[in-house]
Design an enzyme around this catalytic site. Structure first.
Site, PDB file in Angstrom:
ATOM      1  N   ASP A 107       0.814  -1.311  -0.030  1.00 20.73           N
ATOM      2  CA  ASP A 107      -0.111  -0.023   0.045  1.00 20.73           C
ATOM      3  C   ASP A 107       0.795   1.236   0.018  1.00 20.73           C
ATOM      4  O   ASP A 107       1.599   1.391   0.828  1.00 20.73           O
ATOM      5  CB  ASP A 107      -0.863   0.023   1.165  1.00 20.73           C
ATOM      6  CG  ASP A 107      -1.791   1.195   1.442  1.00 20.73           C
ATOM      7  OD1 ASP A 107      -1.493   2.038   0.700  1.00 20.73           O
ATOM      8  OD2 ASP A 107      -2.614   1.058   2.293  1.00 20.73           O
ATOM      9  N   GLU A 145      29.887   7.129   4.911  1.00 21.62           N
ATOM     10  CA  GLU A 145      30.014   5.713   5.141  1.00 21.62           C
ATOM     11  C   GLU A 145      29.910   5.124   3.818  1.00 21.62           C
ATOM     12  O   GLU A 145      29.705   3.784   3.787  1.00 21.62           O
ATOM     13  CB  GLU A 145      28.933   5.287   5.979  1.00 21.62           C
ATOM     14  CG  GLU A 145      27.593   5.535   5.879  1.00 21.62           C
ATOM     15  CD  GLU A 145      26.630   5.127   6.768  1.00 21.62           C
ATOM     16  OE1 GLU A 145      26.428   3.785   6.976  1.00 21.62           O
ATOM     17  OE2 GLU A 145      25.934   5.779   7.365  1.00 21.62           O
ATOM     18  N   CYS A 196      25.926   7.376  10.121  1.00 26.82           N
ATOM     19  CA  CYS A 196      25.334   8.560  10.000  1.00 26.82           C
ATOM     20  C   CYS A 196      25.806   9.648  11.051  1.00 26.82           C
ATOM     21  O   CYS A 196      25.465  10.765  10.898  1.00 26.82           O
ATOM     22  CB  CYS A 196      23.902   8.302  10.157  1.00 26.82           C
ATOM     23  SG  CYS A 196      23.146   7.043   8.857  1.00 26.82           S
ATOM     24  N   THR A 230      13.839   2.933   2.484  1.00 27.74           N
ATOM     25  CA  THR A 230      14.291   4.145   3.111  1.00 27.74           C
ATOM     26  C   THR A 230      15.783   4.521   2.522  1.00 27.74           C
ATOM     27  O   THR A 230      16.727   4.736   3.043  1.00 27.74           O
ATOM     28  CB  THR A 230      14.464   3.822   4.812  1.00 27.74           C
ATOM     29  OG1 THR A 230      15.258   2.484   4.822  1.00 27.74           O
ATOM     30  CG2 THR A 230      12.972   3.428   5.356  1.00 27.74           C
ATOM     31  N   SER A 266      17.160  -1.272  15.251  1.00 29.89           N
ATOM     32  CA  SER A 266      17.853   0.126  14.756  1.00 29.89           C
ATOM     33  C   SER A 266      17.127   1.130  15.399  1.00 29.89           C
ATOM     34  O   SER A 266      17.513   2.023  15.956  1.00 29.89           O
ATOM     35  CB  SER A 266      18.265  -0.134  13.527  1.00 29.89           C
ATOM     36  OG  SER A 266      16.916   0.193  12.609  1.00 29.89           O
ATOM     37  N   HIS A 270      18.349  13.376  13.137  1.00 26.04           N
ATOM     38  CA  HIS A 270      18.907  12.451  11.984  1.00 26.04           C
ATOM     39  C   HIS A 270      17.658  11.817  11.391  1.00 26.04           C
ATOM     40  O   HIS A 270      16.760  11.162  12.169  1.00 26.04           O
ATOM     41  CB  HIS A 270      19.798  11.302  12.421  1.00 26.04           C
ATOM     42  CG  HIS A 270      20.051  10.425  11.406  1.00 26.04           C
ATOM     43  ND1 HIS A 270      20.438  10.554  10.208  1.00 26.04           N
ATOM     44  CD2 HIS A 270      19.907   9.043  11.457  1.00 26.04           C
ATOM     45  CE1 HIS A 270      20.577   9.475   9.459  1.00 26.04           C
ATOM     46  NE2 HIS A 270      20.071   8.460  10.287  1.00 26.04           N
ATOM     47  N   LYS A 282       9.026  10.307  15.805  1.00 26.13           N
ATOM     48  CA  LYS A 282       9.119   9.404  16.904  1.00 26.13           C
ATOM     49  C   LYS A 282      10.080   9.809  17.971  1.00 26.13           C
ATOM     50  O   LYS A 282       9.720   9.912  19.206  1.00 26.13           O
ATOM     51  CB  LYS A 282       9.444   8.032  16.527  1.00 26.13           C
ATOM     52  CG  LYS A 282       8.430   6.936  15.662  1.00 26.13           C
ATOM     53  CD  LYS A 282       9.087   5.930  15.234  1.00 26.13           C
ATOM     54  CE  LYS A 282       8.334   5.047  14.235  1.00 26.13           C
ATOM     55  NZ  LYS A 282       7.212   4.222  14.727  1.00 26.13           N
ATOM     56  N   ASN A 288      17.034   8.717   2.721  1.00 24.62           N
ATOM     57  CA  ASN A 288      18.074   8.988   3.649  1.00 24.62           C
ATOM     58  C   ASN A 288      19.505   9.273   2.867  1.00 24.62           C
ATOM     59  O   ASN A 288      19.645   8.649   2.011  1.00 24.62           O
ATOM     60  CB  ASN A 288      18.223   7.561   4.329  1.00 24.62           C
ATOM     61  CG  ASN A 288      19.058   7.485   5.680  1.00 24.62           C
ATOM     62  OD1 ASN A 288      19.650   8.646   6.283  1.00 24.62           O
ATOM     63  ND2 ASN A 288      19.044   6.276   6.334  1.00 24.62           N
ATOM     64  N   SER A 300      24.457   4.285  13.588  1.00 20.37           N
ATOM     65  CA  SER A 300      24.253   2.911  14.187  1.00 20.37           C
ATOM     66  C   SER A 300      25.736   2.538  14.387  1.00 20.37           C
ATOM     67  O   SER A 300      26.652   2.775  13.925  1.00 20.37           O
ATOM     68  CB  SER A 300      23.787   2.017  12.880  1.00 20.37           C
ATOM     69  OG  SER A 300      22.295   2.496  12.748  1.00 20.37           O
TER      70      SER A 300
HETATM   71  N1  CAA Z   1      -0.892   3.131   5.988  1.00 25.42           N
HETATM   72  C1  CAA Z   1      -0.089   3.833   6.633  1.00 25.42           C
HETATM   73  N2  CAA Z   1       0.845   3.292   7.820  1.00 25.42           N
HETATM   74  C2  CAA Z   1       1.177   2.298   7.448  1.00 25.42           C
HETATM   75  C3  CAA Z   1       0.652   1.343   6.421  1.00 25.42           C
HETATM   76  C4  CAA Z   1      -0.457   1.907   5.483  1.00 25.42           C
HETATM   77  N3  CAA Z   1      -1.063   1.099   4.643  1.00 25.42           N
HETATM   78  N4  CAA Z   1       1.300   0.081   6.626  1.00 25.42           N
HETATM   79  C5  CAA Z   1       2.181   0.345   7.324  1.00 25.42           C
HETATM   80  N5  CAA Z   1       2.135   1.429   8.033  1.00 25.42           N
HETATM   81  C6  CAA Z   1       3.133   2.022   8.930  1.00 25.42           C
HETATM   82  C7  CAA Z   1       3.198   1.081  10.135  1.00 25.42           C
HETATM   83  O1  CAA Z   1       2.367   0.990  11.153  1.00 25.42           O
HETATM   84  C8  CAA Z   1       4.361   1.627  10.747  1.00 25.42           C
HETATM   85  O2  CAA Z   1       4.303   2.506  11.489  1.00 25.42           O
HETATM   86  P1  CAA Z   1       4.736   2.663  13.181  1.00 25.42           P
HETATM   87  O3  CAA Z   1       6.181   2.642  13.119  1.00 25.42           O
HETATM   88  O4  CAA Z   1       4.345   3.903  13.479  1.00 25.42           O
HETATM   89  O5  CAA Z   1       4.223   1.636  13.646  1.00 25.42           O
HETATM   90  C9  CAA Z   1       5.299   1.887   9.564  1.00 25.42           C
HETATM   91  O6  CAA Z   1       4.170   2.148   8.564  1.00 25.42           O
HETATM   92  C10 CAA Z   1       6.307   1.114   8.918  1.00 25.42           C
HETATM   93  O7  CAA Z   1       5.860  -0.095   8.835  1.00 25.42           O
HETATM   94  P2  CAA Z   1       6.603  -1.535   9.350  1.00 25.42           P
HETATM   95  O8  CAA Z   1       6.834  -1.148  10.650  1.00 25.42           O
HETATM   96  O9  CAA Z   1       5.597  -2.536   9.275  1.00 25.42           O
HETATM   97  O10 CAA Z   1       7.727  -1.303   8.187  1.00 25.42           O
HETATM   98  P3  CAA Z   1       8.790  -2.261   8.075  1.00 25.42           P
HETATM   99  O11 CAA Z   1       8.819  -3.127   9.184  1.00 25.42           O
HETATM  100  O12 CAA Z   1       8.504  -3.253   6.730  1.00 25.42           O
HETATM  101  O13 CAA Z   1      10.116  -1.515   7.780  1.00 25.42           O
HETATM  102  C11 CAA Z   1      11.666  -0.021   8.991  1.00 25.42           C
HETATM  103  C12 CAA Z   1      10.244  -0.130   8.462  1.00 25.42           C
HETATM  104  C13 CAA Z   1      12.043  -1.359  10.058  1.00 25.42           C
HETATM  105  C14 CAA Z   1      12.158   1.156   9.343  1.00 25.42           C
HETATM  106  C15 CAA Z   1      12.664  -0.475   7.613  1.00 25.42           C
HETATM  107  O14 CAA Z   1      12.189   0.500   6.507  1.00 25.42           O
HETATM  108  C16 CAA Z   1      14.177  -0.528   7.832  1.00 25.42           C
HETATM  109  O15 CAA Z   1      14.696  -1.664   8.148  1.00 25.42           O
HETATM  110  N6  CAA Z   1      14.752   0.766   7.580  1.00 25.42           N
HETATM  111  C17 CAA Z   1      16.331   0.634   7.399  1.00 25.42           C
HETATM  112  C18 CAA Z   1      16.598   0.992   8.915  1.00 25.42           C
HETATM  113  C19 CAA Z   1      16.302   2.194   9.399  1.00 25.42           C
HETATM  114  O16 CAA Z   1      16.158   3.271   8.842  1.00 25.42           O
HETATM  115  N7  CAA Z   1      16.313   2.287  10.919  1.00 25.42           N
HETATM  116  C20 CAA Z   1      16.212   3.681  11.471  1.00 25.42           C
HETATM  117  C21 CAA Z   1      17.051   3.684  12.835  1.00 25.42           C
HETATM  118  S1  CAA Z   1      18.748   3.439  12.483  1.00 25.42           S
HETATM  119  C22 CAA Z   1      19.285   5.022  11.824  1.00 25.42           C
HETATM  120  O17 CAA Z   1      18.814   5.961  11.875  1.00 25.42           O
HETATM  121  C23 CAA Z   1      20.565   4.829  11.131  1.00 25.42           C
HETATM  122  C24 CAA Z   1      20.291   4.899   9.612  1.00 25.42           C
HETATM  123  O18 CAA Z   1      20.375   5.885   9.095  1.00 25.42           O
HETATM  124  C25 CAA Z   1      20.143   3.613   8.830  1.00 25.42           C
END
Ligand code: CAA
Length: 407
Positions: free
Chosen positions: A29, A79, A111, A152, A201, A233, A242, A276, A309
């Site tokens: 979606d 990085e 980062c 991302t 993460s 960040h 958040k 990102n 990270s």
């Molecule tokens: N409509 C609206 N919202 C929806 C939706 C829909 N149809 N479907 C899902 N969502 C929402 C979920 O509820 C969730 O929101 P919340 O977090 O508020 O609960 C959000 O969309 C994301 O959905 P999921 O949690 O199911 O997503 P995912 O597990 O598939 O992936 C992620 C999310 C884990 C961030 C993934 O994108 C990822 O691994 N990204 C890379 C790691 C990252 O960015 N980490 C951040 C911290 S680390 C850091 O900051 C260093 C860096 O730069 C990497």
């Protein structure tokens, strides 16, 4: 004497992919990406752009504006290094014709490294206020096709001129740090995509925020309520929201969703369209705030949280200088974003899967970027960069033939 950011500019890659397109191909979606992550597009590198060309493009306006004579240090945070030994800043040094009597190094800690660079730059300028430091952060976020991290991804570069008596932002003395050895996100030397424990993460980010904030308070940091704006960040926009909710709760403020998005709105704008950019992300967030906030921020303090990270976090603050609006490049930045080319899913995967020359065989790259600098070729294991105005070759290229007869 106060020191800080005198000038700042960013560069976004020439290509981008709409996250609605990505959602369609991944059977998701689109609102998961648009609302759930708060991202609309992600920057994609044309084949002739990389961290060096993005860095040179980001820094060019700063150098064109005030010349190069006073810049005696270049700190390059990334990085996504292109060489295990040579600092990427040396290529930028030549492209921008910087002073020969200067030091150049590359810094890495996911980062976070641009914040270390900024702190070091301020210390160097305090030591010798006649000299200036160019801090550049440039990165490419790559996770792999059809992984949770894919939406991302992104890329971008930011350049900052650090001086005494800065025109934009002065650095506060207080800062709080937090470090812990964890495996939330990493990229072994033999991989070109990051490995990540996504949910962990995000938790690690918030934990580092809490402990960095506590340390910031203990070193004489400003109270939460006195900070006019916040920059975080931004691996994706919602992470900033958040983080702000968490910081407010730590300080016993319960903010509504509307209050959170109103406070952060102006700072999230640019990242929403480039994705990102790892080390550059926090400072593109700061630039977005300065150029898009409707209030006059003169004399107001801004709180910033940097997270890398692995992990290192730092909370610090800066004060916006009166008259900062006069030095805005908002129009140029909007024009740059506007002139980018949207690519379709097939082109995105072609670029993603591009095989780079690893055998020394010449690989000449076709001109794709509209930027000022480009990667023209890889020859004898050397990356050949050139200003676009100096391109002499019009060779037709097969970018995928470089592996022939390699071994
Ligand atoms: N409509 C609206 N919202 C929806 C939706 C829909 N149809 N479907 C899902 N969502 C929402 C979920 O509820 C969730 O929101 P919340 O977090 O508020 O609960 C959000 O969309 C994301 O959905 P999921 O949690 O199911 O997503 P995912 O597990 O598939 O992936 C992620 C999310 C884990 C961030 C993934 O994108 C990822 O691994 N990204 C890379 C790691 C990252 O960015 N980490 C951040 C911290 S680390 C850091 O900051 C260093 C860096 O730069 C990497």
């Amino acid at each position: 004497m106060f020191v800080g950011i005198d000038d700042i500019s960013f560069y976004a890659s020439d290509f981008y992919l709409s996250l609605a397109t990505l959602a369609q191909h991944n059977g998701k979606d689109p609102n998961k990406y648009l609302q759930g992550l708060g991202q609309h597009q992600m920057g994609v590198l044309p084949c002739d752009e990389d961290i060096v060309t993005m860095a040179a493009n980001a820094a060019y306006p700063l150098v064109a504006n005030k010349g190069t004579d006073k810049i005696r240090t270049l700190l390059f945070a990334t990085e996504s290094g292109v060489d295990q030994s040579k600092a990427a800043g040396l290529y930028v040094h030549r492209l921008l014709n910087l002073h020969q009597n200067m030091r150049i190094i590359e810094l890495k800690q996911a980062c976070y490294s641009a914040t270390a660079a900024l702190q070091m730059a301020c210390a160097l300028v305090e030591k010798n206020p006649q000299h200036e430091v160019l801090v550049i952060a440039s990165d490419v976020a790559r996770y792999g096709l059809n992984t949770p991290g894919e939406a991302t991804q992104g890329c971008g570069a930011v350049a900052m001129r650090i001086t005494a008596q800065p025109r934009l932002l002065s650095m506060d003395a207080a800062c709080g740090c937090y470090s812990e050895e964890i495996m939330d996100f990493w990229r072994p030397n033999y991989m070109d995509t990051a490995l990540v424990d996504g949910k962990f993460s995000a938790q690690a980010y918030l934990k580092a925020l809490k402990y960095s904030w506590n340390d910031y308070q203990q070193t004489g940091g400003r109270p939460f309520a006195s900070l006019a704006r916040f920059c975080y960040h931004l691996p994706f926009g919602k992470m900033g929201e958040k983080a702000h909710r968490k910081l407010a709760l730590i300080n016993k403020f319960s903010l509504t969703e509307e209050e959170i998005s109103d406070t952060l709105l102006s700072s999230l704008l640019y990242n929403r369209y480039i994705g990102n950019s790892y080390a550059a992300s926090l400072y593109i967030c700061l630039l977005s705030l300065l150029e898009n906030d409707e209030s006059d921020l003169s004399g107001k303090p801004v709180g910033l949280f940097s997270y890398g990270s692995g992990c290192v976090g730092e909370f610090f603050s800066m004060e916006v200088q009166p008259g900062y609006q006069a030095f805005s490049r908002k129009q140029q930045h909007f024009d740059m974003l506007e002139k980018r080319t949207e690519i379709d899913y097939q082109r995105y995967t072609e670029l993603f899967n591009l095989q780079w020359s690893t055998c020394g065989k010449e690989m000449i790259l076709p001109k794709q970027t509209k930027g000022r600098y480009r990667l023209g070729a890889i020859r004898n294991h050397q990356r050949i960069y050139e200003p676009v105005s100096e391109i002499k070759t019009t060779s037709k290229v097969n970018m995928n033939t470089q592996t022939d007869n390699c071994y």
